[in-house]
Design a protein around this motif. Structure first.
Motif, PDB file in Angstrom:
ATOM      1  N   ARG A 115      -9.774 -32.175 -12.103  1.00  0.00           N
ATOM      2  CA  ARG A 115     -10.620 -31.432 -11.172  1.00  0.00           C
ATOM      3  C   ARG A 115      -9.910 -30.166 -10.710  1.00  0.00           C
ATOM      4  O   ARG A 115      -8.715 -30.196 -10.433  1.00  0.00           O
ATOM      5  N   GLU A 116     -10.668 -29.062 -10.597  1.00  0.00           N
ATOM      6  CA  GLU A 116     -10.075 -27.780 -10.234  1.00  0.00           C
ATOM      7  C   GLU A 116     -10.743 -27.195  -8.993  1.00  0.00           C
ATOM      8  O   GLU A 116     -11.942 -27.376  -8.774  1.00  0.00           O
ATOM      9  N   TYR A 117      -9.935 -26.486  -8.216  1.00  0.00           N
ATOM     10  CA  TYR A 117     -10.401 -25.907  -6.970  1.00  0.00           C
ATOM     11  C   TYR A 117      -9.810 -24.504  -6.829  1.00  0.00           C
ATOM     12  O   TYR A 117      -8.753 -24.192  -7.383  1.00  0.00           O
ATOM     13  N   GLN A 118     -10.497 -23.685  -6.050  1.00  0.00           N
ATOM     14  CA  GLN A 118     -10.037 -22.305  -5.854  1.00  0.00           C
ATOM     15  C   GLN A 118     -10.437 -21.837  -4.464  1.00  0.00           C
ATOM     16  O   GLN A 118     -11.518 -22.168  -3.964  1.00  0.00           O
ATOM     17  N   SER A 119      -9.565 -21.048  -3.844  1.00  0.00           N
ATOM     18  CA  SER A 119      -9.857 -20.507  -2.526  1.00  0.00           C
ATOM     19  C   SER A 119     -10.463 -19.123  -2.650  1.00  0.00           C
ATOM     20  O   SER A 119     -10.402 -18.481  -3.705  1.00  0.00           O
ATOM     21  N   LYS A 120     -11.043 -18.630  -1.575  1.00  0.00           N
ATOM     22  CA  LYS A 120     -11.382 -17.222  -1.475  1.00  0.00           C
ATOM     23  C   LYS A 120     -10.079 -16.443  -1.285  1.00  0.00           C
ATOM     24  O   LYS A 120      -9.071 -16.990  -0.832  1.00  0.00           O
ATOM     25  N   SER A 121     -10.093 -15.184  -1.628  1.00  0.00           N
ATOM     26  CA  SER A 121      -8.875 -14.380  -1.488  1.00  0.00           C
ATOM     27  C   SER A 121      -8.626 -14.077  -0.012  1.00  0.00           C
ATOM     28  O   SER A 121      -9.559 -13.874   0.764  1.00  0.00           O
ATOM     29  N   GLU A 122      -7.349 -14.050   0.360  1.00  0.00           N
ATOM     30  CA  GLU A 122      -6.923 -13.754   1.730  1.00  0.00           C
ATOM     31  C   GLU A 122      -5.949 -12.584   1.701  1.00  0.00           C
ATOM     32  O   GLU A 122      -4.996 -12.572   0.901  1.00  0.00           O
ATOM     33  N   ARG A 123      -6.175 -11.613   2.574  1.00  0.00           N
ATOM     34  CA  ARG A 123      -5.290 -10.452   2.640  1.00  0.00           C
ATOM     35  C   ARG A 123      -4.135 -10.729   3.598  1.00  0.00           C
ATOM     36  O   ARG A 123      -4.338 -11.251   4.692  1.00  0.00           O
ATOM     37  N   LEU A 124      -2.936 -10.368   3.168  1.00  0.00           N
ATOM     38  CA  LEU A 124      -1.760 -10.548   3.998  1.00  0.00           C
ATOM     39  C   LEU A 124      -1.611  -9.320   4.900  1.00  0.00           C
ATOM     40  O   LEU A 124      -1.205  -8.252   4.447  1.00  0.00           O
ATOM     41  N   LYS A 125      -1.970  -9.484   6.172  1.00  0.00           N
ATOM     42  CA  LYS A 125      -1.953  -8.383   7.129  1.00  0.00           C
ATOM     43  C   LYS A 125      -0.604  -8.295   7.828  1.00  0.00           C
ATOM     44  O   LYS A 125       0.039  -9.322   8.071  1.00  0.00           O
ATOM     45  N   PRO A 126      -0.158  -7.087   8.185  1.00  0.00           N
ATOM     46  CA  PRO A 126       1.089  -6.956   8.954  1.00  0.00           C
ATOM     47  C   PRO A 126       0.911  -7.529  10.361  1.00  0.00           C
ATOM     48  O   PRO A 126      -0.211  -7.720  10.840  1.00  0.00           O
ATOM     49  N   VAL A 127       2.030  -7.787  11.023  1.00  0.00           N
ATOM     50  CA  VAL A 127       1.985  -8.349  12.362  1.00  0.00           C
ATOM     51  C   VAL A 127       2.950  -7.573  13.255  1.00  0.00           C
ATOM     52  O   VAL A 127       4.005  -7.102  12.805  1.00  0.00           O
ATOM     53  N   ALA A 128       2.579  -7.437  14.510  1.00  0.00           N
ATOM     54  CA  ALA A 128       3.421  -6.718  15.475  1.00  0.00           C
ATOM     55  C   ALA A 128       4.701  -7.502  15.746  1.00  0.00           C
ATOM     56  O   ALA A 128       4.722  -8.738  15.660  1.00  0.00           O
TER      57      ALA A 128
END
Length: 356
Positions: A115-128
Motif C-alpha cells: 500500500r502506498e501513501y503520499q502527502s500534499k507538499s509543504e513549504r519550509l518557511k523561515p522562522v524568527a
C-alpha cells in the motif's frame, strides 16, 4: 413485626434483581487506520516520521507501530531523501541531512504489503529568532496534600516580523544523564523467595531523551503582526535534583494549513466531554492513499524552519529542597554494567551543547 419487615425486604430485593437487564453493547470495530506524524526541518537530526496503525476500539494497547516501510521525501527539485527505520515505526534520514528554507517537500510511504501513501507538499518557511529566555522558580501546594509542586517555569520573547500569516510552534527536548542503564533482581533468600532489585550502571555515557508529550503550543500573528510575543510559556522543569537541568528549546515555523490542523487537534484534546461540548469530528490531515482515494489516513506531514536554543537551569540555588527520586542501590561485587542501547528515547551521543 420483625418477620414482616424481613419478608418485605426480601421481596423488594428479589424484584430489584429481576428488573436488571444485562446490557450487551454492540461494539463496532474499525479497520486499522494508518497514523502518520512527520516533520522535515532545516536542522540536522530533527527530521523524522513515525508510522502506526490504530488499534481496535476494544484493545487496551496503544497504536501498533508500522515496521519495514519504505519512507522518503522529495522536494520541488525532484531530489529524493530516504528515511531509514532506526527503531520500530520510527524513521529518520541521515544525521547530517536537513531541509532548505523556501523549498517544498512531499512525503511518500510504501508499506510492506504494497500500500502506498503520499502527502500534499509543504513549504519550509523561515522562522524568527528567539530574543530572550526567562527562568522563574515557583512552588504551589498540591491540592488535597501537604506537599508542593516545585519547578522552574521557562518562557521566551521574540519579535514577530511584519509579514502576515506567520505561525509558530514551540517544543523541547530534555536530556537526562543516566547512572543506571538496567536493573537486575537477585534472589537474596531462596527459602522465602525474596528478591532485591539492584541497578546496573551504564557501561558508557548515556542520556534519556525526553521530548514534549501531548503538548500543542502554537500561536499565529493574526492579532499581533509585527509586534513582540512576550513571556510565552514553554515548559516547567521539575525541581527533583540539584544537578543542572539541560533542555533544548525548539521554535518552529508553521504553514497556515499546519496551523489550522494543529488548532483543530488542540481543540479536540482540550475537549473535556461535557454535555454542552460539540461531538469531536474526524480530523483528517494532508496525507492520502495513492491507490484507494476513499481510504482514511490520519496525521500530518509538515515542514518547518527551526531555531534551537540550549538552556541550562541552575537548580542548586533554588529555595528549599528538591523532590529526590529514589534510585535502586548499585549491584554488589562482582558487578557488571548495562549497555546504553541507542533508541529514540535513549542515546550515547552527547547533546550538541553539553558541557559537563
Amino acid at each position: 413485626m420483625k418477620l414482616v419487615s424481613l419478608f418485605i425486604t426480601l421481596v423488594l430485593a428479589t424484584l430489584l434483581c429481576q428488573c436488571v437487564t444485562p446490557i450487551n453493547p454492540d461494539v463496532r470495530t474499525l479497520a486499522p487506520t494508518l497514523v502518520v506524524d512527520g516533520l522535515v526541518t532545516d536542522q540536522p537530526g530533527r527530521s523524522r516520521v513515525t508510522l502506526s496503525l490504530t488499534a481496535d476500539y476494544t484493545s487496551t494497547s496503544l497504536n501498533y507501530l508500522v515496521e519495514k516501510a519504505t519512507v522518503f521525501v522529495t522536494d520541488n527539485t525532484n531530489q529524493r531523501t530516504t528515511f531509514g527505520e532506526i527503531s520500530p515505526g520510527y524513521y529518520q534520514p541521515d544525521a547530517s541531512w536537513r531541509g532548505n528554507s523556501g523549498q517544498t517537500y512531499t512525503l511518500h510511504i510504501r508499506l510492506s504489503d504494497g500500500r502506498e501513501y503520499q502527502s500534499k507538499s509543504e513549504r519550509l518557511k523561515p522562522v524568527a529568532p528567539i530574543d530572550s529566555i526567562y527562568v522563574d522558580y515557583s512552588q504551589q501546594l498540591k491540592l488535597g496534600t501537604d506537599s508542593f509542586d516545585k519547578g522552574f517555569d521557562v518562557s521566551l520573547d521574540l519579535k514577530d516580523p511584519a509579514n502576515p500569516d506567520d505561525c509558530y510552534r514551540w517544543s523541547w527536548v530534555h536530556y537526562e544523564p543516566l547512572v543506571y542503564c538496567g536493573l537486575i533482581k537477585i534472589l537474596e533468600c531462596p527459602t522465602c523467595n525474596t528478591y532485591t532489585t539492584y541497578g546496573l550502571t551504564c557501561c558508557n555515557r548515556c542520556w534519556d531523551v525526553i521530548r514534549y508529550q501531548n503538548l500543542i503550543n502554537i500561536t499565529s500573528d493574526n492579532a499581533i503582526n509585527g509586534n513582540r510575543i512576550s513571556r510565552r510559556p514553554i515548559l516547567r522543569a521539575p525541581f527533583n535534583s540539584y544537578q543542572p537541568y539541560y533542555v533544548e528549546i525548539e521554535q518552529q515555523s508553521l504553514t497556515k494549513e499546519a496551523f489550522t490542523y494543529l488548532s483543530s487537534l488542540k481543540d479536540m484534546v482540550q475537549n473535556t466531554g461535557g454535555i454542552f461540548d460539540a461531538a469531536p469530528a474526524l480530523l483528517v490531515g494532508n496525507i492520502s492513499s495513492v491507490s484507494k482515494s476513499d481510504e482514511l489516513v490520519l496525521g500530518y506531514f509538515g515542514a518547518s524552519a527551526m531555531i534551537i536554543r540550549p538552556l541550562y537551569i541552575d537548580r542548586s540555588k533554588a529555595p528549599g529542597t528538591p523532590d529526590i527520586i529514589l534510585a535502586p542501590p548499585p549491584q554488589p561485587p562482582p558487578t557488571s554494567c548495562a549497555e546504553c542501547v541507542e533508541t529514540p528515547g535513549r542515546t550515547q551521543k552527547a547533546p550538541k551543547w553539553w558541557v559537563f
